[in-house]
Design a protein around this motif. Structure first.
Motif, PDB file in Angstrom:
ATOM      1  N   TYR A 176      66.292  78.175  -4.975  1.00 20.97           N
ATOM      2  CA  TYR A 176      65.634  76.923  -4.594  1.00 20.97           C
ATOM      3  C   TYR A 176      65.823  76.582  -3.115  1.00 20.97           C
ATOM      4  N   THR A 177      66.584  77.399  -2.391  1.00 25.52           N
ATOM      5  CA  THR A 177      66.803  77.113  -0.969  1.00 25.52           C
ATOM      6  C   THR A 177      65.724  77.735  -0.081  1.00 25.52           C
ATOM      7  N   HIS A 178      64.849  78.572  -0.653  1.00 23.48           N
ATOM      8  CA  HIS A 178      63.852  79.220   0.198  1.00 23.48           C
ATOM      9  C   HIS A 178      62.807  78.210   0.668  1.00 23.48           C
ATOM     10  N   GLN A 179      62.100  78.550   1.728  1.00 23.45           N
ATOM     11  CA  GLN A 179      61.182  77.607   2.368  1.00 23.45           C
ATOM     12  C   GLN A 179      59.712  77.925   2.112  1.00 23.45           C
ATOM     13  N   ALA A 180      59.431  78.962   1.347  1.00 25.97           N
ATOM     14  CA  ALA A 180      58.043  79.393   1.168  1.00 25.97           C
ATOM     15  C   ALA A 180      57.365  78.640   0.019  1.00 25.97           C
ATOM     16  N   TRP A 181      57.377  77.308   0.089  1.00 20.64           N
ATOM     17  CA  TRP A 181      56.772  76.520  -0.973  1.00 20.64           C
ATOM     18  C   TRP A 181      55.261  76.463  -0.806  1.00 20.64           C
ATOM     19  N   GLU A 182      54.589  76.443  -1.933  1.00 22.13           N
ATOM     20  CA  GLU A 182      53.147  76.263  -1.912  1.00 22.13           C
ATOM     21  C   GLU A 182      52.825  74.829  -1.513  1.00 22.13           C
ATOM     22  N   HIS A 183      51.582  74.600  -1.117  1.00 20.73           N
ATOM     23  CA  HIS A 183      51.137  73.249  -0.746  1.00 20.73           C
ATOM     24  C   HIS A 183      51.389  72.274  -1.892  1.00 20.73           C
ATOM     25  N   GLU A 184      51.137  72.715  -3.116  1.00 21.05           N
ATOM     26  CA  GLU A 184      51.443  71.942  -4.315  1.00 21.05           C
ATOM     27  C   GLU A 184      52.441  72.734  -5.148  1.00 21.05           C
ATOM     28  N   SER A 185      53.615  72.165  -5.374  1.00 25.23           N
ATOM     29  CA  SER A 185      54.674  72.896  -6.068  1.00 25.23           C
ATOM     30  C   SER A 185      55.351  72.006  -7.100  1.00 25.23           C
ATOM     31  N   MET A 186      55.662  72.602  -8.251  1.00 24.34           N
ATOM     32  CA  MET A 186      56.400  71.898  -9.300  1.00 24.34           C
ATOM     33  C   MET A 186      57.635  72.701  -9.689  1.00 24.34           C
ATOM     34  N   ILE A 187      58.698  71.977  -9.985  1.00 26.44           N
ATOM     35  CA  ILE A 187      59.942  72.558 -10.481  1.00 26.44           C
ATOM     36  C   ILE A 187      60.339  71.776 -11.731  1.00 26.44           C
ATOM     37  N   VAL A 188      60.921  72.448 -12.690  1.00 25.77           N
ATOM     38  CA  VAL A 188      61.418  71.802 -13.907  1.00 25.77           C
ATOM     39  C   VAL A 188      62.938  71.915 -13.926  1.00 25.77           C
TER      40      VAL A 188
END
Length: 304
Positions: A142-154
């Motif tokens: 979860y520390t990486h920076q390559a998030w999509e424009h819209e991102s969800m985490i559970v």
């Protein structure tokens, strides 16, 4: 719970208050083990002799035991090089689904052994005639920076039922969830039954196991995520919030709900409307409803 100011639908989205965040955090999730931890491929593709314990007992405990035909097909499609060995139920060798898997085993030089059903049942009751062993353990960084424009985490605060975790992983895969965070203790992990129920979802949605949610939530908030906890205590429903582009959905254990320590690190508690106040939704169903509402809102914004 930290107080935050949120706009209702039609507003400009959430605005987090400027109050300070706790710096307390748990240990970081372990990095993903390298492929090939169990050594090279065995040259013999098929062995019909010997004792089951001779193979199974000698395999590294860190290897995942994946069962269920859909789950097995998916790991073979996504990362066949991680599958080191397999056990196949002897009297199902000629069935179409098992024959298809055997052909894939041979294509990738995966060793398999024929065993009677009771011997597979000693490993797991939910095998559907085949069990494969993978040396790849998906770990969510979860520390990486390559998030999509819209991102969800559970984030699952102590889910203990294998069927619930499996169903959540399956839904999370289909909804495009980036990863799942679960406690390292007192929570179910990637068991054979979880893999079977997930129907391949475990190959696409990685998991971070960490007891204290403070540290990952703080890191993710810095990356732009907002944390929503599902709770019967909430004053607003999931349909009264306008969700931002990065969302963490937090759900509690089947019988206890969210821990108070988890509630405090959420930006907002929300509920799902229900006709009976003394009942509750299954946690996997509640997860699906929350994810679907988030996706629905994102889709609506794109059309405007």
């Amino acid at each position: 719970m930290r107080k935050s100011s949120f706009n209702s639908k039609g507003g400009k989205g959430p605005q987090r208050s400027s109050g300070g965040r706790s710096s307390q955090g748990g240990s970081r999730p372990q990095s993903r083990p390298a492929h090939g931890g169990g050594g090279g491929r065995p040259q013999a593709r098929h062995s019909g002799s010997g004792q089951t314990q001779g193979m199974h007992a000698s395999l590294p405990k860190s290897w995942r035991q994946i069962t269920g035909t859909h789950a097995v097909k998916e790991v073979l499609r996504v990362r066949p090089q991680s599958v080191k060995q397999a056990i196949v139920q002897k009297n199902l060798m000629s069935t179409p689904e098992v024959k298809e898997l055997l052909a894939i085993f041979r294509d990738h030089d995966i060793r398999f052994e024929e065993r009677a059903e009771p011997e597979l049942a000693k490993i797991t009751q939910s095998h559907q005639g085949v069990i494969v062993f993978s040396d790849y353990n998906p770990a969510f960084d979860y520390t990486h920076q390559a998030w999509e424009h819209e991102s969800m985490i559970v984030a699952l605060d102590g889910v203990e039922d294998t069927h619930n975790l499996g169903a959540i992983l399956r839904t999370s895969w289909l909804m495009g969830v980036s990863g799942v965070i679960i406690p390292a203790d007192r929570a179910v992990g990637l068991t054979p039954t979880v893999h079977k129920v997930a129907c391949g979802g475990a190959e696409h949605v990685e998991i971070a196991r960490i007891n204290n949610f403070n540290e990952p939530f703080e890191k993710l908030k810095e990356a732009g995520f907002w944390v929503y906890g599902l709770s019967h205590k909430a004053e607003k429903s999931i349909y009264e919030i306008e969700y931002p582009e990065k969302v963490i959905w937090v759900l509690g254990a089947e019988d206890k709900g969210l821990r108070s320590t988890t509630e405090r690190v959420c930006d907002e508690l929300v509920s799902i409307p229900q006709a009976a106040a003394d009942a509750s939704y299954n946690v996997s169903v509640a997860t699906a409803m929350a994810l679907a509402e988030t996706k629905r809102q994102w889709s609506q914004k794109k059309r405007k």
